[in-house]
Motif scaffolding. Sequence first.
Motif, PDB file in Angstrom:
ATOM      1  N   VAL A  30      22.295  33.550  41.525  1.00 50.23           N
ATOM      2  CA  VAL A  30      23.813  33.586  41.581  1.00 50.23           C
ATOM      3  C   VAL A  30      24.261  34.962  42.309  1.00 50.23           C
ATOM      4  N   LEU A  31      23.466  35.441  43.174  1.00 50.22           N
ATOM      5  CA  LEU A  31      23.950  36.657  43.921  1.00 50.22           C
ATOM      6  C   LEU A  31      25.018  36.292  44.790  1.00 50.22           C
ATOM      7  N   GLY A  32      25.062  35.114  45.322  1.00 51.04           N
ATOM      8  CA  GLY A  32      26.258  34.628  46.065  1.00 51.04           C
ATOM      9  C   GLY A  32      27.725  34.773  45.336  1.00 51.04           C
ATOM     10  N   ALA A  33      27.748  34.306  44.210  1.00 53.93           N
ATOM     11  CA  ALA A  33      28.884  34.197  43.269  1.00 53.93           C
ATOM     12  C   ALA A  33      29.303  35.596  42.956  1.00 53.93           C
ATOM     13  N   ASN A  34      28.166  36.483  42.575  1.00 53.52           N
ATOM     14  CA  ASN A  34      28.579  38.084  42.382  1.00 53.52           C
ATOM     15  C   ASN A  34      28.834  38.361  43.441  1.00 53.52           C
ATOM     16  N   ILE A  35      28.485  38.348  44.620  1.00 56.09           N
ATOM     17  CA  ILE A  35      29.170  39.043  45.930  1.00 56.09           C
ATOM     18  C   ILE A  35      30.517  38.614  46.017  1.00 56.09           C
ATOM     19  N   VAL A  36      30.610  37.143  45.775  1.00 55.57           N
ATOM     20  CA  VAL A  36      31.845  36.772  46.115  1.00 55.57           C
ATOM     21  C   VAL A  36      33.172  37.626  45.093  1.00 55.57           C
ATOM     22  N   SER A  37      32.693  37.718  43.868  1.00 57.00           N
ATOM     23  CA  SER A  37      33.734  38.363  42.986  1.00 57.00           C
ATOM     24  C   SER A  37      33.872  39.886  43.082  1.00 57.00           C
TER      25      SER A  37
ATOM     26  N   THR B  31      37.892  36.745  39.204  1.00 54.05           N
ATOM     27  CA  THR B  31      37.122  35.695  40.018  1.00 54.05           C
ATOM     28  C   THR B  31      35.962  35.453  39.498  1.00 54.05           C
ATOM     29  N   THR B  32      35.187  36.146  38.531  1.00 46.87           N
ATOM     30  CA  THR B  32      34.036  35.785  37.588  1.00 46.87           C
ATOM     31  C   THR B  32      34.605  34.709  36.704  1.00 46.87           C
TER      32      THR B  32
END
Lengths: 230, 100
Positions: free
Chosen positions: A107-114, A155-156
């Motif tokens: 989920v690192l990608g999603a957390n970097i995006v937010s 975003t999250t």
Amino acid sequence: MHIMEGFLPLQWCIVWWIIAVPCLILGMYQLKKVLATDREALPLLGVTGGFIFILSSLKLPSVTGSCSHPTGTGLSAISFGPWITALVCAIVLLFQSLFLAHGGLSVLGANIVSMGIVGPLVGYTIYRLLRDTSVNIFITVFLVTALADIFTYVTTSLELALAYPAETGGFVSSFSLFMGIFAITQLPLAIVEGIVLALVFKYIVALKPDILIRLKIFSEEQINKARSDS
Amino acid sequence: MAYKYKLEILTLIAIGIFCGLFLYTSSTMSDAEFTGSDNVGSGLIAKLSGTPLENFQPIIPQWEPPSGEIESCLFALQAAFGGILVGGIFGFWIGQKKKA
């Protein structure tokens, strides 16, 4: 704002990674360029990045009876733009997913995006809109920081609502449920974070105005005006 | 003099209000547990997807701090690292300014 490891379906993990990676590469490229042109930018990167490290480790209680952490990305977004900020956030988030079980590698990608991309990007847009106006620069820093923080959590909520639409009401109703958890908790934290980072910016202006002018973060008149005001 | 420090005063007031709000909610809200909003979010995911919480297994295996103490130790290290960076550089700038 961390989505926990295992809580995002694999296909969504891949989508957010695909969005995150080009931004990180752009960030690396920009960072190399900035540091090659001006070595004095390195201490400023250290200070703005240092605040991301400090603030994202503080889990503060909020009015909803749960705890959440500020992001601290505002100063970095103003000074270096969203892509370099994304890179610093990626380092923090990697540390947290490897050693703290906050977030995870999938989920690192999603957390970097937010935290690293959308939040700073919104902040940076506000900064660009306000930079050449007569708005006080500390008010600009406050707005950028607070909105970068809030939009990280928006975003999250969006990422989770896309992955888990409600049976009745679908995406919209899920989104408002997640917003209720994340964004409302975040509101008081974002306001305090904005004020604190505006104060930090005041000290940067007092100690190192030349680097802010050289990197064209604010104009000489704006910096001089802020120095005589405060 | 007071005018010169208006941002400092504003910060103190904001932090004061923030602490006051915390004291108020923690003493009046009986169901306030002050867990992380990350966990509250995970609970909602479980509810929305109709899958029990314990069925969510990491996709990539993950090390977890064995206790809350170790977790807070690692968080403190993270904050300390940031603090050293910020403090060190501000000191460096003050030194540069004095020399100039």
